[in-house]
Design an enzyme around this catalytic site. Sequence first.
Site, PDB file in Angstrom:
ATOM      1  N   THR A  51     -75.415  93.208  55.901  1.00 28.55           N
ATOM      2  CA  THR A  51     -76.310  93.165  57.054  1.00 28.55           C
ATOM      3  C   THR A  51     -75.503  93.526  58.293  1.00 28.55           C
ATOM      4  O   THR A  51     -74.579  92.800  58.666  1.00 28.55           O
ATOM      5  CB  THR A  51     -76.917  91.750  57.194  1.00 28.55           C
ATOM      6  OG1 THR A  51     -77.594  91.442  55.973  1.00 28.55           O
ATOM      7  CG2 THR A  51     -77.889  91.678  58.361  1.00 28.55           C
ATOM      8  N   LYS A 100     -83.896  94.763  58.588  1.00 30.85           N
ATOM      9  CA  LYS A 100     -83.278  93.564  57.999  1.00 30.85           C
ATOM     10  C   LYS A 100     -83.252  92.416  59.011  1.00 30.85           C
ATOM     11  O   LYS A 100     -83.653  91.288  58.718  1.00 30.85           O
ATOM     12  CB  LYS A 100     -81.859  93.909  57.534  1.00 30.85           C
ATOM     13  CG  LYS A 100     -81.054  92.728  57.043  1.00 30.85           C
ATOM     14  CD  LYS A 100     -81.642  92.098  55.800  1.00 30.85           C
ATOM     15  CE  LYS A 100     -80.935  90.798  55.473  1.00 30.85           C
ATOM     16  NZ  LYS A 100     -81.532  90.083  54.358  1.00 30.85           N
ATOM     17  N   PHE A 147     -92.626  80.094  53.866  1.00 29.82           N
ATOM     18  CA  PHE A 147     -91.772  79.729  55.012  1.00 29.82           C
ATOM     19  C   PHE A 147     -92.500  78.915  56.076  1.00 29.82           C
ATOM     20  O   PHE A 147     -92.267  79.082  57.261  1.00 29.82           O
ATOM     21  CB  PHE A 147     -91.128  80.985  55.621  1.00 29.82           C
ATOM     22  CG  PHE A 147     -90.012  81.497  54.746  1.00 29.82           C
ATOM     23  CD1 PHE A 147     -88.694  81.163  55.005  1.00 29.82           C
ATOM     24  CD2 PHE A 147     -90.292  82.262  53.626  1.00 29.82           C
ATOM     25  CE1 PHE A 147     -87.675  81.586  54.180  1.00 29.82           C
ATOM     26  CE2 PHE A 147     -89.284  82.692  52.789  1.00 29.82           C
ATOM     27  CZ  PHE A 147     -87.969  82.355  53.070  1.00 29.82           C
ATOM     28  N   ALA A 170     -91.817  72.423  57.090  1.00 32.42           N
ATOM     29  CA  ALA A 170     -91.000  71.725  58.087  1.00 32.42           C
ATOM     30  C   ALA A 170     -89.832  71.065  57.363  1.00 32.42           C
ATOM     31  O   ALA A 170     -89.932  70.716  56.192  1.00 32.42           O
ATOM     32  CB  ALA A 170     -91.858  70.684  58.792  1.00 32.42           C
ATOM     33  N   CYS A 196     -77.293  83.646  56.256  1.00 29.25           N
ATOM     34  CA  CYS A 196     -78.054  84.757  56.846  1.00 29.25           C
ATOM     35  C   CYS A 196     -78.820  84.394  58.120  1.00 29.25           C
ATOM     36  O   CYS A 196     -78.521  84.936  59.183  1.00 29.25           O
ATOM     37  CB  CYS A 196     -79.007  85.335  55.807  1.00 29.25           C
ATOM     38  SG  CYS A 196     -78.118  86.155  54.470  1.00 29.25           S
ATOM     39  N   LYS A 252     -76.788  83.440  61.454  1.00 30.66           N
ATOM     40  CA  LYS A 252     -75.959  84.507  62.040  1.00 30.66           C
ATOM     41  C   LYS A 252     -76.805  85.724  62.398  1.00 30.66           C
ATOM     42  O   LYS A 252     -76.539  86.396  63.393  1.00 30.66           O
ATOM     43  CB  LYS A 252     -74.798  84.869  61.101  1.00 30.66           C
ATOM     44  CG  LYS A 252     -75.126  85.843  59.985  1.00 30.66           C
ATOM     45  CD  LYS A 252     -73.871  86.308  59.267  1.00 30.66           C
ATOM     46  CE  LYS A 252     -74.178  87.076  57.998  1.00 30.66           C
ATOM     47  NZ  LYS A 252     -75.024  88.247  58.132  1.00 30.66           N
ATOM     48  N   LYS A 275     -79.496  75.224  50.498  1.00 28.86           N
ATOM     49  CA  LYS A 275     -80.816  75.193  49.847  1.00 28.86           C
ATOM     50  C   LYS A 275     -80.576  74.989  48.353  1.00 28.86           C
ATOM     51  O   LYS A 275     -79.427  75.076  47.895  1.00 28.86           O
ATOM     52  CB  LYS A 275     -81.603  76.461  50.139  1.00 28.86           C
ATOM     53  CG  LYS A 275     -81.034  77.717  49.520  1.00 28.86           C
ATOM     54  CD  LYS A 275     -82.013  78.851  49.756  1.00 28.86           C
ATOM     55  CE  LYS A 275     -81.546  80.117  49.115  1.00 28.86           C
ATOM     56  NZ  LYS A 275     -82.496  81.199  49.255  1.00 28.86           N
TER      57      LYS A 275
HETATM   58  N1  LIG Z   1     -75.821  85.835  50.772  1.00 28.97           N
HETATM   59  C1  LIG Z   1     -77.073  86.272  50.916  1.00 28.97           C
HETATM   60  O1  LIG Z   1     -78.047  85.620  50.533  1.00 28.97           O
HETATM   61  C2  LIG Z   1     -77.335  87.600  51.572  1.00 28.97           C
HETATM   62  C3  LIG Z   1     -78.615  88.187  51.459  1.00 28.97           C
HETATM   63  C4  LIG Z   1     -78.835  89.425  52.049  1.00 28.97           C
HETATM   64  C5  LIG Z   1     -77.817  90.049  52.764  1.00 28.97           C
HETATM   65  N2  LIG Z   1     -76.591  89.447  52.868  1.00 28.97           N
HETATM   66  C6  LIG Z   1     -75.533  90.158  53.585  1.00 28.97           C
HETATM   67  O2  LIG Z   1     -74.666  90.746  52.617  1.00 28.97           O
HETATM   68  C7  LIG Z   1     -73.311  90.752  53.088  1.00 28.97           C
HETATM   69  C8  LIG Z   1     -72.415  90.046  52.090  1.00 28.97           C
HETATM   70  O3  LIG Z   1     -72.797  88.673  52.042  1.00 28.97           O
HETATM   71  P1  LIG Z   1     -72.293  87.706  50.877  1.00 28.97           P
HETATM   72  O4  LIG Z   1     -73.019  86.421  51.061  1.00 28.97           O
HETATM   73  O5  LIG Z   1     -72.362  88.405  49.579  1.00 28.97           O
HETATM   74  O6  LIG Z   1     -70.748  87.544  51.300  1.00 28.97           O
HETATM   75  P2  LIG Z   1     -69.576  86.811  50.487  1.00 28.97           P
HETATM   76  O7  LIG Z   1     -68.705  86.210  51.527  1.00 28.97           O
HETATM   77  O8  LIG Z   1     -70.154  85.947  49.424  1.00 28.97           O
HETATM   78  O9  LIG Z   1     -68.793  88.001  49.757  1.00 28.97           O
HETATM   79  C9  LIG Z   1     -68.047  88.962  50.406  1.00 28.97           C
HETATM   80  C10 LIG Z   1     -66.967  89.468  49.448  1.00 28.97           C
HETATM   81  O10 LIG Z   1     -66.332  90.588  50.042  1.00 28.97           O
HETATM   82  C11 LIG Z   1     -64.936  90.547  49.761  1.00 28.97           C
HETATM   83  N3  LIG Z   1     -64.229  91.383  50.745  1.00 28.97           N
HETATM   84  C12 LIG Z   1     -64.035  91.168  52.069  1.00 28.97           C
HETATM   85  N4  LIG Z   1     -63.352  92.187  52.617  1.00 28.97           N
HETATM   86  C13 LIG Z   1     -63.116  93.089  51.631  1.00 28.97           C
HETATM   87  C14 LIG Z   1     -62.461  94.343  51.577  1.00 28.97           C
HETATM   88  N5  LIG Z   1     -61.910  94.889  52.674  1.00 28.97           N
HETATM   89  N6  LIG Z   1     -62.378  94.980  50.389  1.00 28.97           N
HETATM   90  C15 LIG Z   1     -62.922  94.446  49.277  1.00 28.97           C
HETATM   91  N7  LIG Z   1     -63.565  93.253  49.271  1.00 28.97           N
HETATM   92  C16 LIG Z   1     -63.663  92.582  50.432  1.00 28.97           C
HETATM   93  C17 LIG Z   1     -64.618  89.067  49.844  1.00 28.97           C
HETATM   94  O11 LIG Z   1     -63.414  88.751  49.158  1.00 28.97           O
HETATM   95  C18 LIG Z   1     -65.858  88.449  49.168  1.00 28.97           C
HETATM   96  O12 LIG Z   1     -65.673  88.326  47.777  1.00 28.97           O
HETATM   97  C19 LIG Z   1     -73.364  90.101  54.468  1.00 28.97           C
HETATM   98  O13 LIG Z   1     -73.485  91.090  55.446  1.00 28.97           O
HETATM   99  C20 LIG Z   1     -74.641  89.277  54.421  1.00 28.97           C
HETATM  100  O14 LIG Z   1     -75.194  89.067  55.688  1.00 28.97           O
HETATM  101  C21 LIG Z   1     -76.326  88.257  52.277  1.00 28.97           C
END
Ligand SMILES: NC(=O)c1ccc[n+]([C@@H]2O[C@H](COP(=O)([O-])OP(=O)(O)OC[C@H]3O[C@@H](n4cnc5c(N)ncnc54)[C@H](O)[C@@H]3O)[C@@H](O)[C@H]2O)c1
Length: 482
Positions: free
Chosen positions: A121, A215, A260, A263, A271, A274, A332
């Site tokens: 994101t 998004k 959603f 309450a 997400c 931030k 959650k």
């Molecule tokens: N978690 C959710 O429910 C969700 C849903 C939709 C979107 N997102 C978005 O997706 C993105 C990832 O979220 P997440 O929750 O999966 O994050 P996370 O922290 O669980 O995973 C990120 C991974 O990236 C790796 N990483 C970091 N820098 C790196 C690099 N330079 N090279 C290789 N690997 C690297 C980390 O070691 C980690 O394993 C974010 O932008 C988040 O906002 C998350």
Amino acid sequence: MKVVVVGAGYVGLVTAACLAESGNRVVGVDNDPARVALLQAGGIPIYEPGLEEMVGRNLSAGRLLFTTSMSLALEDAEVVFIAVGTPPREDGSADLQHVLAVARDIGEHTTGFKVVVNKSTVPVGTAAQVLGVIRERLALRGPTGAQVAVVSNPEFLKEGAAIDDFMRPDRIVVGVEPGVVGERARQVMARLYVPFNRHHDRTVWMDVPSAELTKYASNAMLATRISFMNEVALLADQLGADVDSVRRGMGLDPRIGHGFLYAGTGYGGSCFPKDTRALVHTAGQHGCRMQVVAAVERVNAAQKHTLVDMVLRAFGPDLRGVRLAVWGLAFKPNTNDMREAPSRHIVVELYRLGATLVLHDPVATSEAQAALADDLGIPWSELHRLQWATTPMEALEGAHALLIVTEWKCFHNPDFAAMVERLRYPLVLDGRNLYDPDTLQELGVAYHGIGRRNALGVQALASGGLRAQVGQRRQMGAGVVV
Ligand SMILES: NC(=O)c1ccc[n+]([C@@H]2O[C@H](COP(=O)([O-])OP(=O)(O)OC[C@H]3O[C@@H](n4cnc5c(N)ncnc54)[C@H](O)[C@@H]3O)[C@@H](O)[C@H]2O)c1
């Protein structure tokens, strides 16, 4: 197709596993060697229902592998997903350092034509920034013949139901640049998503900035519904109305729908908090004020104190000698994710006010212990007034009240008689509105949820009425555990 997914966290790992499951050859890249070693050995670093089995199945079939090496991974890949974290900075903006580090890495090793997909994101303009960084690195390498298109394909999965969301998406949003390279990227993405579009085409094609904004706008809308209902719940408390009846009455209107509208103790996770902050920040940079979203954040910050306020109303401001059971720590159910979990605010505040807390979560034990120790700045082993219970019922033993913070399924229908037997005073403060207030009243339980309560609950919260119970026990030497 050969696909690379960079980042093996909640989004990257699910993306990698689901794309391998649909027949692609997928390489997952992460820069954390311990994480990659665990994955190579068949383990997974997060809790997500069904994911371990899916990863294992595709590892065995040879369609999925993991590495720390970008250069190895990129060999003959057509598509490279960037799915690394974009945590919030102090000022609310998204920290793009991991995304841009991946872009540099791609620029240093890519060959041929590749579609680079921003799945993280990221604020509007990031795809252009990623392309700029890749081109910069390519220029340093001299002529390579490498060509890159950057597309935006934000992810809408929900932790806890991530596999189902990815395999059966409501929509697939893809933003592509105009022109020949963009068209080539569009064809590659269309091919990749064929298995997910079999019944009908769920892909919404658009330009890149619109995809990036979709998004943030989606998360802000969902967060708005939650904060809206939290305000309705506070009003319901004042008016003697029941917010759950209001929710059901509203949700049947197809223009409103049921989703959603619950309450609770406020939203958390990796997400909504931030992304709403980042949206307000981006708007500010462009001279716009997202007044609704800013208010949504303010309401949510206040909402996280609701359960604490209830405890203070019941026991007064000095919580020494008060023992509280807490059910649910993860932000959650069905995840071990503790990022911005409301439980962190609640537990830390109550701890600082002197309470003893006995905590239980079915899955997030080590993550919760690490997060709380970090928030309090004290090692878990020295937090003597924070205790861990291995079962929900064990947490209730001798507690003055139960606080429900996360709505795990196993809390939905407990043995209420056993609950009453274990609690020192049968007060249930329900941050997720799981129970019927009248049923609990019949059992003699004082119940107060968010915008729903029974008469005993109202009485228990009136003017610190339960403080006397704690004092009495102390004077009687009744073994109050502190
Ligand atoms: N978690 C959710 O429910 C969700 C849903 C939709 C979107 N997102 C978005 O997706 C993105 C990832 O979220 P997440 O929750 O999966 O994050 P996370 O922290 O669980 O995973 C990120 C991974 O990236 C790796 N990483 C970091 N820098 C790196 C690099 N330079 N090279 C290789 N690997 C690297 C980390 O070691 C980690 O394993 C974010 O932008 C988040 O906002 C998350």
